[in-house]
Every structure is written in structure tokens, then in C-alpha cells.
Motif scaffolding. Structure first.
Motif, PDB file in Angstrom:
ATOM      1  N   GLY A 162       0.806  -1.216   0.000  1.00 16.53           N
ATOM      2  CA  GLY A 162       0.000   0.000   0.000  1.00 16.53           C
ATOM      3  C   GLY A 162       0.833   1.257   0.000  1.00 16.53           C
ATOM      4  O   GLY A 162       0.517   2.233  -0.684  1.00 16.53           O
ATOM      5  N   MET A 163       1.940   1.264   0.739  1.00 13.69           N
ATOM      6  CA  MET A 163       2.801   2.442   0.779  1.00 13.69           C
ATOM      7  C   MET A 163       3.477   2.697  -0.559  1.00 13.69           C
ATOM      8  O   MET A 163       3.606   3.842  -0.995  1.00 13.69           O
ATOM      9  CB  MET A 163       3.872   2.270   1.868  1.00 13.69           C
ATOM     10  N   VAL A 164       3.903   1.625  -1.223  1.00  9.04           N
ATOM     11  CA  VAL A 164       4.610   1.803  -2.493  1.00  9.04           C
ATOM     12  C   VAL A 164       3.673   2.324  -3.581  1.00  9.04           C
ATOM     13  O   VAL A 164       3.990   3.278  -4.293  1.00  9.04           O
ATOM     14  CB  VAL A 164       5.273   0.479  -2.932  1.00  9.04           C
ATOM     15  N   VAL A 165       2.480   1.719  -3.709  1.00 12.59           N
ATOM     16  CA  VAL A 165       1.593   2.116  -4.808  1.00 12.59           C
ATOM     17  C   VAL A 165       0.913   3.448  -4.529  1.00 12.59           C
ATOM     18  O   VAL A 165       0.472   4.135  -5.463  1.00 12.59           O
ATOM     19  CB  VAL A 165       0.527   1.035  -5.072  1.00 12.59           C
ATOM     20  N   SER A 166       0.790   3.849  -3.242  1.00 12.44           N
ATOM     21  CA  SER A 166       0.161   5.137  -2.941  1.00 12.44           C
ATOM     22  C   SER A 166       1.177   6.244  -2.778  1.00 12.44           C
ATOM     23  O   SER A 166       0.822   7.359  -2.401  1.00 12.44           O
ATOM     24  CB  SER A 166      -0.673   5.017  -1.652  1.00 12.44           C
ATOM     25  N   ARG A 167       2.439   5.962  -3.068  1.00 11.17           N
ATOM     26  CA  ARG A 167       3.500   6.958  -2.912  1.00 11.17           C
ATOM     27  C   ARG A 167       3.367   8.022  -3.974  1.00 11.17           C
ATOM     28  O   ARG A 167       3.273   7.732  -5.153  1.00 11.17           O
ATOM     29  CB  ARG A 167       4.868   6.277  -3.038  1.00 11.17           C
ATOM     30  N   VAL A 168       3.342   9.293  -3.579  1.00 10.50           N
ATOM     31  CA  VAL A 168       3.302  10.431  -4.500  1.00 10.50           C
ATOM     32  C   VAL A 168       4.526  11.274  -4.218  1.00 10.50           C
ATOM     33  O   VAL A 168       4.614  11.945  -3.185  1.00 10.50           O
ATOM     34  CB  VAL A 168       2.029  11.275  -4.326  1.00 10.50           C
ATOM     35  N   ALA A 169       5.513  11.240  -5.117  1.00  9.08           N
ATOM     36  CA  ALA A 169       6.752  11.997  -4.933  1.00  9.08           C
ATOM     37  C   ALA A 169       6.562  13.420  -5.407  1.00  9.08           C
ATOM     38  O   ALA A 169       5.919  13.679  -6.421  1.00  9.08           O
ATOM     39  CB  ALA A 169       7.904  11.341  -5.700  1.00  9.08           C
ATOM     40  N   GLU A 170       7.117  14.367  -4.659  1.00 11.05           N
ATOM     41  CA  GLU A 170       7.085  15.763  -5.063  1.00 11.05           C
ATOM     42  C   GLU A 170       8.232  16.029  -6.013  1.00 11.05           C
ATOM     43  O   GLU A 170       9.342  15.542  -5.827  1.00 11.05           O
ATOM     44  CB  GLU A 170       7.200  16.674  -3.839  1.00 11.05           C
ATOM     45  N   GLU A 171       7.954  16.832  -7.053  1.00  7.86           N
ATOM     46  CA  GLU A 171       8.979  17.102  -8.058  1.00  7.86           C
ATOM     47  C   GLU A 171      10.093  17.965  -7.493  1.00  7.86           C
ATOM     48  O   GLU A 171      11.239  17.855  -7.861  1.00  7.86           O
ATOM     49  CB  GLU A 171       8.346  17.793  -9.268  1.00  7.86           C
ATOM     50  N   GLU A 172       9.703  18.870  -6.588  1.00 11.79           N
ATOM     51  CA  GLU A 172      10.717  19.796  -6.103  1.00 11.79           C
ATOM     52  C   GLU A 172      11.741  19.107  -5.217  1.00 11.79           C
ATOM     53  O   GLU A 172      12.924  19.342  -5.278  1.00 11.79           O
ATOM     54  CB  GLU A 172      10.059  20.946  -5.315  1.00 11.79           C
ATOM     55  N   GLN A 173      11.249  18.255  -4.306  1.00 11.18           N
ATOM     56  CA  GLN A 173      12.175  17.617  -3.376  1.00 11.18           C
ATOM     57  C   GLN A 173      11.595  16.260  -3.000  1.00 11.18           C
ATOM     58  O   GLN A 173      10.559  16.178  -2.335  1.00 11.18           O
ATOM     59  CB  GLN A 173      12.360  18.488  -2.116  1.00 11.18           C
ATOM     60  N   GLU A 174      12.253  15.204  -3.396  1.00  7.87           N
ATOM     61  CA  GLU A 174      11.756  13.880  -3.128  1.00  7.87           C
ATOM     62  C   GLU A 174      12.153  13.452  -1.719  1.00  7.87           C
ATOM     63  O   GLU A 174      13.310  13.623  -1.303  1.00  7.87           O
ATOM     64  CB  GLU A 174      12.302  12.892  -4.154  1.00  7.87           C
ATOM     65  N   GLU A 175      11.184  12.899  -0.958  1.00  7.78           N
ATOM     66  CA  GLU A 175      11.419  12.455   0.395  1.00  7.78           C
ATOM     67  C   GLU A 175      10.803  11.077   0.569  1.00  7.78           C
ATOM     68  O   GLU A 175       9.974  10.637  -0.235  1.00  7.78           O
ATOM     69  CB  GLU A 175      10.787  13.432   1.393  1.00  7.78           C
ATOM     70  N   ASP A 176      11.213  10.404   1.663  1.00 10.27           N
ATOM     71  CA  ASP A 176      10.563   9.153   1.988  1.00 10.27           C
ATOM     72  C   ASP A 176       9.226   9.446   2.673  1.00 10.27           C
ATOM     73  O   ASP A 176       8.849  10.595   2.897  1.00 10.27           O
ATOM     74  CB  ASP A 176      11.468   8.292   2.870  1.00 10.27           C
ATOM     75  N   VAL A 177       8.487   8.369   3.011  1.00  9.00           N
ATOM     76  CA  VAL A 177       7.157   8.554   3.581  1.00  9.00           C
ATOM     77  C   VAL A 177       7.229   9.298   4.914  1.00  9.00           C
ATOM     78  O   VAL A 177       6.431  10.197   5.189  1.00  9.00           O
ATOM     79  CB  VAL A 177       6.467   7.184   3.752  1.00  9.00           C
ATOM     80  N   GLY A 178       8.210   8.929   5.753  1.00 13.63           N
ATOM     81  CA  GLY A 178       8.341   9.611   7.041  1.00 13.63           C
ATOM     82  C   GLY A 178       8.615  11.091   6.886  1.00 13.63           C
ATOM     83  O   GLY A 178       8.039  11.924   7.587  1.00 13.63           O
ATOM     84  N   GLY A 179       9.504  11.437   5.949  1.00 12.27           N
ATOM     85  CA  GLY A 179       9.791  12.849   5.717  1.00 12.27           C
ATOM     86  C   GLY A 179       8.574  13.607   5.222  1.00 12.27           C
ATOM     87  O   GLY A 179       8.328  14.748   5.625  1.00 12.27           O
ATOM     88  N   GLN A 180       7.775  12.982   4.345  1.00 10.33           N
ATOM     89  CA  GLN A 180       6.557  13.644   3.863  1.00 10.33           C
ATOM     90  C   GLN A 180       5.553  13.840   4.992  1.00 10.33           C
ATOM     91  O   GLN A 180       4.953  14.908   5.109  1.00 10.33           O
ATOM     92  CB  GLN A 180       5.921  12.820   2.753  1.00 10.33           C
ATOM     93  N   LEU A 181       5.355  12.829   5.828  1.00  3.02           N
ATOM     94  CA  LEU A 181       4.385  12.954   6.905  1.00  3.02           C
ATOM     95  C   LEU A 181       4.782  14.051   7.883  1.00  3.02           C
ATOM     96  O   LEU A 181       3.963  14.903   8.252  1.00  3.02           O
ATOM     97  CB  LEU A 181       4.246  11.613   7.634  1.00  3.02           C
ATOM     98  N   LEU A 182       6.046  14.039   8.316  1.00  3.08           N
ATOM     99  CA  LEU A 182       6.488  15.066   9.258  1.00  3.08           C
ATOM    100  C   LEU A 182       6.486  16.445   8.629  1.00  3.08           C
ATOM    101  O   LEU A 182       6.099  17.433   9.256  1.00  3.08           O
ATOM    102  CB  LEU A 182       7.886  14.718   9.783  1.00  3.08           C
ATOM    103  N   GLY A 183       6.927  16.524   7.356  1.00  2.54           N
ATOM    104  CA  GLY A 183       7.032  17.821   6.711  1.00  2.54           C
ATOM    105  C   GLY A 183       5.691  18.428   6.360  1.00  2.54           C
ATOM    106  O   GLY A 183       5.552  19.655   6.340  1.00  2.54           O
ATOM    107  N   GLN A 184       4.677  17.600   6.091  1.00  2.00           N
ATOM    108  CA  GLN A 184       3.390  18.130   5.652  1.00  2.00           C
ATOM    109  C   GLN A 184       2.346  18.155   6.755  1.00  2.00           C
ATOM    110  O   GLN A 184       1.395  18.933   6.680  1.00  2.00           O
ATOM    111  CB  GLN A 184       2.876  17.309   4.470  1.00  2.00           C
ATOM    112  N   LEU A 185       2.481  17.312   7.782  1.00  5.44           N
ATOM    113  CA  LEU A 185       1.525  17.326   8.878  1.00  5.44           C
ATOM    114  C   LEU A 185       1.897  18.332   9.964  1.00  5.44           C
ATOM    115  O   LEU A 185       1.014  18.990  10.533  1.00  5.44           O
ATOM    116  CB  LEU A 185       1.419  15.934   9.511  1.00  5.44           C
ATOM    117  N   PHE A 186       3.184  18.447  10.255  1.00  6.30           N
ATOM    118  CA  PHE A 186       3.607  19.240  11.409  1.00  6.30           C
ATOM    119  C   PHE A 186       4.472  20.430  11.009  1.00  6.30           C
ATOM    120  O   PHE A 186       5.390  20.814  11.728  1.00  6.30           O
ATOM    121  CB  PHE A 186       4.391  18.355  12.392  1.00  6.30           C
ATOM    122  N   SER A 187       4.223  20.995   9.834  1.00  7.31           N
ATOM    123  CA  SER A 187       5.054  22.104   9.378  1.00  7.31           C
ATOM    124  C   SER A 187       4.389  23.469   9.526  1.00  7.31           C
ATOM    125  O   SER A 187       5.037  24.490   9.338  1.00  7.31           O
ATOM    126  CB  SER A 187       5.428  21.897   7.901  1.00  7.31           C
TER     127      SER A 187
END
Length: 696
Positions: free
Chosen positions: A263-288
Motif C-alpha cells: 500500500g505504501m509503495v503504490v500510494s506513494r506520490v513523490a514531489e517534483e521539487e524535493q523527493e522524500e521518503d514517507v516519514g519525511g513527507q508525513l512530518l514535513g506536511q503534517l507538522f510544518s
């Protein structure tokens, strides 16, 4: 054969061992289904299965793009096959040796049965059913649906993505190697999602098989225990159900981890500007965002003051959110202060005497942007437009034959926030509005459905288009739209302006630089022609006349040799340009109609040619009677449009004495038409008369 003389080290190299690893592993897995295994070996394999599941889950969490884990579909098949083999092997041991005690099938199954469910049969059944429901009805079903939709949309979007790559290549934003790399990546992406769509069925089938195997083990164990070993019914339930539930949990927990990874692999949406892993996306977008954290802290704290609620827990969580918001505010303030320190100091106002330095020369080529477009041209903010403009100038120089002037980019507060305009020699040539963060979906004429967004027109080619959000990009690809970002829109528009105004951008400095560069390859030719036969001014005019009609000047050798032949007879730039065009005829025709097929052309009626020839040679000096001019313009325009709609380059073939007159007459009204003379047609190319234009 002397076996002792064989060097076994040749057969034990790391490369050959790696080739043998997969077949040997698959053979061992299949062997477990047939041969009985001792409990200790079962413990080893169950532990290996759990470790593999943890590794797969962590890899799925830390990949930045799905293609980084391209082997995932094969991994799903192998891990599913391993779990099913272990289920078969453990079922055999449970049914054969289950009557001897809870450790009959190994310590791992006993530990899961005793420790995780407390040795209670009812608790074990409930926990196992909950895990199966979570795995089968939630994670596996959702991951399979995402894989199915992603595969369909990825395959549907391939034509649009290919067109976008071709557009970037034609605009000079990327080279051929980068275009091939992007095409391969699109193909791999489609193959990956297609494989994941099929591999997700393995996971779903594994969950169903786990349920069935558990039911069969319970019923079979009761039958074996009561009938085969004379156990009473209660003891048989406690023994076999506990072993079966332990076996099921050992299989279902790794299966759940694999399903989560899928589920994590197929639902992964990478940002063009800066690619991050799932943990980085969650922390960066939920708690920023500090305001969001502070509001959440206030709400949780308010709930914590209500009597009867677990006040301590609520207040602790509220304090943690408030502390995190305060730290984020401090971090943003520190970034703003650092940016302010690095900013240049404002200029001091002082009255000084005017000097010649106050006279600013007009930029030959300029790009002015509104304040919302500044991130597109600021490399510190991730803007790529400057890099693309450099690639655009390089591609223009390679294709047209001279290096265009540097593009001077500046912001203009007088413009609307999202507007840019292109300046040539101080005069605005074109302007348009773009929206950073959105995408322009261009309708090439073959789309299969509508989109919702802001309707507009492609500034470069005038095609109908629409500004859409990033969420609609994949759907736009699937519907057949050509989708480009804001920076690509500006770069493509600027490239089209460079091509259309190439004659204006070619100055004396560029001509002299062109001669200096070519002099390194053919010094004698340059010395004989310039300036003894042709001045730089005359050469400049000839090159401009060529560029005005879309003829590239890369073949400077042919141009100079033709001028050397005809310049002693005439110094008229128009006559010399005609001779140069005849010498470049093969290249001109090749650029319009590639290959060796016949050239489709429009021709004039012989009577009309005689009338126009008389106008050229008469006292009116090329003037055409107004009624005839209007009729001629309308008929040629309609015929050129019909040729263009049929996919052919609109070409009008006329006698040499009429070419220059008609080229100037039709240039503004029919810009897509190319006027060629009979003398410019190469001998090895036949012609196909598509339509004959008459005056009546």
C-alpha cells in the motif's frame, strides 16, 4: 576427468553465486511443501519470514519513488510462496505431532500461541480474526484498488507524457539523451504498475488461503486428536486450536506487513521539487504549519478541562502540540532573520552628478515577470526557468546557426502578478499569464474528454488550453492533453519568439562573431569574400533576409561560396539572397518535407502567373491590382489551411521572378505558407500538385 584438478573457485564467484541464489531459494521453498521438516527448521524459516517482511516494509517506507523498488512485484510473489509453503509444512507437523504438546511445531508457533494471546483459545481466535479482517478487508483491498487504478491511469497517460517530452525536446529544454531516459522511465512506470496490479492479487489470495488453512487445521486437528489419538474433545480443542492460531498468527503478521508495504509503495506520490521518503513527507506536511498545531493544541486542551475526561492525558498532548508549534515558529523566524542578514543593504540616497553611466543601453532581448513569477526565475527558490533558457539558447544556436543575445530577466511591479512579457529591442513583442504550481493542459485536437479549470490559449502556438491543478495532471494525460508546467510554458513561448524574430536578433556583432568562428575552419574563404567582395553590412543584410523567411544559416560555407560567385556581378542584397536560396534549396526543401518522397505544393494558374509577371516588370514596380490581390490572398489562404489540416507543409511553388513579390505579399496574412521558386527545388525531388490557384 580429474576432479581433483578442477578449480572450484571459478564456480564460486560472487556473480555466479548471485545467479544461483534465486533458483535455489525457490527450489527450497517448493521442497518445504513436499518433505516433512523438523520443528527447529520450521523455527528458522518462520523467523526468516518475519525478518524478510520487516525488511520489505522498511524498504517500502524509505523509497522516494515507486520505481526505486521495481522488484517489488516479484518480491510479493516470492514472499507469498514462502508463507504458503510454511503453512503447508507447519500443518503437516501440527497434525502429525500436535498430540505431543504445544511445542510440537516449534518454539515460534508455541510462543505466538502462548505469549501473544496469553494461551487463551478464545482470545487467540478473536485476535486472529481481527488481523485477518484488517489485512483482507482494509489493507489488501485498498492497495489492490490503488494498484489497479494507477495501472489504468498510467497506461492511459503514456501518449500525453510522450507528447510533453517531445515538446520539451523541440523547445530545447532537454537533449536527446534526457528524452530517451524519460521515455524509458515512463515505460518502466507503466510496466511497474501493471505488474503491481497483478501482484496485488497474490496478497489478496494469500489472505484468503490463510483463512481456509486455519479452518482446515482446526477441523483436521480435532478429527486427528479425538479419533486418531483418543483425546477428549476439550483437550483436543485446547491443543490443536492453540497450535493452529499460533501458526495462523505467525503467517498473518508478516502478511500484514507485506500488505502495508504494498500500500505504501503504490500510494506513494513523490514531489517534483524535493523527493522524500514517507516519514519525511508525513512530518514535513503534517507538522510544518504552526497555526494548525496551535489550534489543535487549543482544542485538545479545551477538551482536557472537561470534568470526567482523562485530563492529564489531554493536557499532556495539548502541551506537546503547543511546544511543537512554538519551535516551528522559532525556526521560521530564524530563517527569516537569516534571509534578512544575507539580503543586500538598501542603496543610500544621495544626490550625485549625472554621468554617461546613467545612459542604459536597450536590451536586445528581455523577459519581465510579475512578482508571483519571481520563484520561476530565482534558483534559490527552486526556479528552473534560467536553466531552461540556457538550454534553449544552446539548442537555437545548434539549429539556426548563431548564438542569440542573452535574455535579461527582471521583475516588473507594474505588471499583473502572474503576467510576463518578452521585450525585443525595448519593444514588447508578446505577453501572457501563467500560474506557478498549476499545469497548462493543451488540447492538440484529439482529446477524449473535458477538464475543469481556467480556460486560456497556449501563448506559443495559439491552441486552446486550460490551467489545471496538479491533482488533475494524470487525468489530463489520460484524456490526451499535452500537460506542461508554468516554466515550460514561458520557455516554449520564448523559443517561438526567438525563431520568429531571429532576423532582428542577428546584429553586426553576431555576424562578426560568426565570421571569426568560421574563419578557424575556412580562413581562406573568409579572407577572399569578406570584406573584399562583400562587406559585413551586406552579409548582415543577406543573412537577415534568409532568417526572415525561416531559412537557417548553419551552412555558412555554401552562403559565402555563393556570394563569392555572384557578388562581382551585383551588390543587390535581394538578388544575392535569391541566389543563396537556390544554393540552399536542398536543405530548405528537406526542412519542410523530410525524406525523399514527392513534395506537395500549390501552384498558380499559368494565366495568373503571366498577369503577376507583367506587374513585376511594369511601371508599377510590383504593385498588384487591389481586386486581384484580395482574391489571390483569399484563395491561397484557404488552400494553405486545407494543406495544413491534411498534415502537409503549405508550400507555394512559383517562377523565380515572382517568388520575392509573393513571399512579401503573403507573409503577414498567411504566415504558415512557404513560397519556393522552381530554381530552389532539387533535381532529385519530385513534386505533387495539390491544388492550382486561379484568379477567377
Amino acid at each position: 576427468m580429474n576432479l581433483a584438478a578442477l578449480d572450484w573457485r571459478r564456480f564460486l564467484t560472487p556473480t555466479k553465486l548471485k545467479l544461483l541464489a534465486a533458483p535455489v531459494f525457490i527450489f527450497l521453498v517448493l521442497t518445504m511443501m513436499v518433505l516433512p521438516l523438523p520443528p527447529f527448521f520450521l523455527d528458522v524459516m518462520f523467523t526468516f519470514n518475519i525478518a524478510m517482511s520487516i525488511v520489505v516494509l522498511l524498504v517500502g517506507m524509505y523509497v522516494q519513488r515507486p520505481l526505486e523498488f521495481a522488484a517489488f512485484p516479484a518480491v510479493l510473489l516470492v514472499t507469498t510462496l514462502l508463507r504458503l509453503s510454511l503453512n503447508v509444512a507447519s500443518t503437516r507437523v501440527v497434525l502429525l505431532e500436535g498430540h505431543t504438546g504445544p511445542d510440537a511445531a516449534g518454539k515460534v508457533i508455541e510462543s505466538f500461541g502462548q505469549f501473544l494471546v496469553g494461551g487463551n483459545t478464545a482470545i487467540g481466535v478473536v485476535v486472529f480474526v481481527i488481523l485477518v479482517i484488517i489485512n483482507f478487508a482494509v489493507v489488501t483491498k485498498g492497495a489492490g484498488r490503488i494498484a489497479e487504478v494507477s495501472a489504468r491511469f498510467t497506461l492511459d497517460a503514456m501518449p500525453g507524457k510522450q507528447m510533453a517530452i517531445d515538446a520539451d525536446l523541440n523547445a530545447g529544454l532537454i537533449d536527446e539523451a534526457e528524452a530517451r531516459r524519460r521515455r524509458r522511465e515512463i515505460q518502466k512506470e507503466a510496466e511497474f504498475y501493471g505488474a503491481m496490479d497483478g501482484a496485488s492479487k497474490f496478497v489478496r489470495g494469500d489472505a484468503v488461503a490463510g483463512i481456509l488453512i486455519t479452518l482446515i487445521n482446526v477441523l483436521g486437528g480435532l478429527a486427528v486428536g479425538t479419533i486418531g489419538h483418543g483425546m477428549d474433545f476439550g483437550r483436543a480443542i485446547d491443543t490443536y486450536v492453540l497450535l493452529t492460531i499460533g501458526d495462523g498468527l505467525v503467517a498473518q503478521i508478516p502478511s500484514l506487513m507485506i500488505s502495508i508495504a504494498a500500500g505504501m509503495v503504490v500510494s506513494r506520490v513523490a514531489e517534483e521539487e524535493q523527493e522524500e521518503d514517507v516519514g519525511g513527507q508525513l512530518l514535513g506536511q503534517l507538522f510544518s504549519k504552526p497555526p494548525v498545531l496551535m489550534i489543535a493544541a487549543a482544542i485538545v486542551g479545551l477538551l482536557g478541562t472537561i470534568p470526567g475526561m482523562p485530563n492529564l492525558v489531554f493536557l499532556l498532548i495539548a502541551g506537546g502540540l503547543g511546544f511543537l508549534a512554538w519551535k516551528r515558529w522559532q525556526h521560521e523566524a530564524a530563517k527569516a532573520a537569516a534571509a534578512a542578514r544575507t539580503a543586500p543593504p538598501p542603496p543610500t540616497e544621495e544626490t550625485v552628478e549625472a554621468t554617461w553611466n546613467d545612459v542604459q543601453p536597450v536590451d536586445v532581448l528581455g523577459l519581465e515577470v510579475g512578482y508571483r513569477l519571481i520563484p520561476l526565475v530565482d534558483p534559490q527558490q527552486g526556479g528552473e526557468l534560467i536553466k531552461r533558457i540556457r538550454g534553449l539558447r544552446k539548442r537555437f544556436a545548434q539549429e539556426v546557426g548563431f548564438l542569440p543575445p542573452t535574455v535579461h530577466i527582471r521583475d516588473n511591479l507594474e505588471l499583473k502578478p502572474n503576467v510576463y512579457r518578452v521585450i525585443v529591442k525595448g519593444v514588447e513583442i508578446a505577453s501572457a499569464e501563467v500560474f506557478p504550481g498549476q499545469y497548462l493542459a493543451i488540447n492538440p485536437g484529439q482529446v477524449t474528454g473535458p477538464l475543469s479549470g481556467r480556460e486560456t490559449t497556449d501563448p506559443a502556438f495559439g491552441l486552446p488550453a486550460m490551467w489545471i491543478d496538479a491533482a488533475q495532471r494524470e487525468r489530463a494525460y489520460a484524456l490526451g492533453y499535452t500537460v506542461v508546467d508554468a516554466a515550460t510554458v514561458v520557455a516554449t513561448h520564448l523559443n517561438q519568439i526567438l525563431v520568429d524574430h531571429a532576423a532582428e536578433l542577428l546584429g553586426r556583432e553576431e555576424v562578426q562573431a560568426l565570421l571569426d568562428r568560421f574563419k578557424q575552419e575556412a580562413p581562406k574563404l573568409v579572407e577572399d569574400v569578406v570584406p573584399s567582395l562583400v562587406t559585413v553590412t551586406l552579409l548582415h543584410k543577406v543573412l537577415q533576409l534568409l532568417l526572415e523567411e525561416g531559412v537557417v544559416i548553419r551552412d555558412l560555407r555554401t552562403i559565402l561560396e555563393t556570394l563569392a560567385e555572384h557578388a562581382p556581378k551585383t551588390q543587390d542584397p535581394y538578388e544575392l539572397t535569391s541566389r543563396v536560396r537556390e544554393a540552399l534549396g536542398r536543405a530548405i526543401v528537406q526542412s519542410l518535407v523530410p525524406g525523399q518522397q514527392k513534395v506537395p505544393v500549390l501552384v498558380l494558374d499559368p494565366g495568373l502567373e503571366r498577369v503577376l509577371s507583367q506587374a513585376v516588370s511594369g511601371a508599377a514596380q510590383g504593385a498588384i491590382e487591389p481586386g486581384l490581390a484580395d482574391t489571390l490572398l483569399r484563395r491561397i489562404s484557404e488552400a494553405a489551411q486545407r494543406m495544413e489540416q491534411s498534415g502537409k507543409a503549405p508550400i507555394l511553388l512559383v517562377p523565380p521572378q515572382l517568388r520575392w513579390l509573393l513571399a512579401r505579399f503573403l507573409k503577414r496574412s498567411v504566415p504558415m505558407l512557404r513560397v519556393l521558386s522552381h530554381a530552389e527545388m532539387p533535381d532529385n525531388r519530385g513534386i505533387e500538385i495539390v491544388e492550382m490557384i486561379g484568379a477567377a
